[in-house]
Design a protein around this motif. Sequence first.
Motif, PDB file in Angstrom:
ATOM      1  N   ASP A 106       0.863  -1.191   0.000  1.00 25.29           N
ATOM      2  CA  ASP A 106       0.000   0.000   0.000  1.00 25.29           C
ATOM      3  C   ASP A 106       0.896   1.237   0.000  1.00 25.29           C
ATOM      4  N   THR A 108       1.058   5.537  -0.584  1.00 28.55           N
ATOM      5  CA  THR A 108       0.386   6.826  -0.751  1.00 28.55           C
ATOM      6  C   THR A 108       1.435   7.897  -0.997  1.00 28.55           C
ATOM      7  N   ASP A 117      -3.451   7.206  -3.422  1.00 32.67           N
ATOM      8  CA  ASP A 117      -3.415   6.112  -2.437  1.00 32.67           C
ATOM      9  C   ASP A 117      -3.918   4.835  -3.112  1.00 32.67           C
ATOM     10  N   THR A 118      -3.054   3.822  -3.175  1.00 36.93           N
ATOM     11  CA  THR A 118      -3.473   2.579  -3.831  1.00 36.93           C
ATOM     12  C   THR A 118      -2.734   1.395  -3.244  1.00 36.93           C
ATOM     13  N   GLU A 213     -11.261   0.467  -0.479  1.00 37.47           N
ATOM     14  CA  GLU A 213     -10.125  -0.404  -0.167  1.00 37.47           C
ATOM     15  C   GLU A 213     -10.523  -1.595   0.693  1.00 37.47           C
ATOM     16  N   GLU A 244      -6.916  -1.481  -3.236  1.00 37.55           N
ATOM     17  CA  GLU A 244      -7.357  -0.096  -3.021  1.00 37.55           C
ATOM     18  C   GLU A 244      -7.150   0.740  -4.275  1.00 37.55           C
TER      19      GLU A 244
END
Length: 270
Positions: A106, A108, A117-118, A213, A244
Amino acid sequence: MNHETRGRLTKDGIRIYDQADFAGMHAAGRLAAEILDAMGAHVFVGQTTGEIDRIITAMVEEAGAKSATIGYKGYKHASCISVNHVVCHGIPGDKTLKDGDILNIDVTVIVDGWFGDTSRMYVAGKLPRKAERLIEVTHDALMRGIEAVKPGNTFGDIGHAIQAFVEGHRMSVVRDFCGHGLGRVFHAPPNVLHYGRPGTGAVLEPGMFFTIEPMVNLGRPETKTLADDWTAVTRDKSLSAQFEHSVGVTEDGVEIFTLSPNGTFHPTYG
Ligand code: MF3
Ligand code: CO
Ligand code: CO
């Protein structure tokens, strides 16, 4: 213009950004997605999560961007790396990946003040069959949620789409963590729940930016946080997965800001 005055707030306290702001989110989301794209080559048996995080830190710097997580509430890393039964907020470190481990990375980043953000799933070595099913269902649950994003629908519609899909596959949705508004800030209203009832919650409007997410467990949904105050694990030690995306509501649907430029968001391995 600073972030307090940009756009307007709804009665639920959700910021409505301007048309022009989509470009900022697109750039931030793309960098975060590019970094995750590059991580495929760095996940292998024997690799440490700390080394993966160092590579991410370097990539953020090289791009002239900033990590949103370094210094966030005392967090010290550019990524969260959550292995197997870790639900989220796994801290990168000396842990060595072994054959069949599944992990969420994750990331960001902040680009020109905008947050991207992913997160997505990876595997070290050979993917076990049960983990493959979990990963597929979690990915598809996120996409079902995103399909519910359009003006006039509600946040409850998003949560319901995810929950119905996951529970239909006899897996469970984590309740203890949720998605969030983002834009010029990391975590803003609303809380984006990954469960819910159709037609409930705030109504989606063009210009809303938020993450979806979902965290999905093979076993029960309960989590607990370890003594490091970050690492969240499944109470029953069952495997957990998460995907996410950062998205924006458009006039007629949704823009996904964190689409994978090389098309590796979806877990098709080998
Ligand atoms: N990126 C996470 C999220 O999806 C937040 C991580 S906060 C950290 O919201 F401090 F743990 F990095
Ligand atoms: Co998030
Ligand atoms: Co995230």
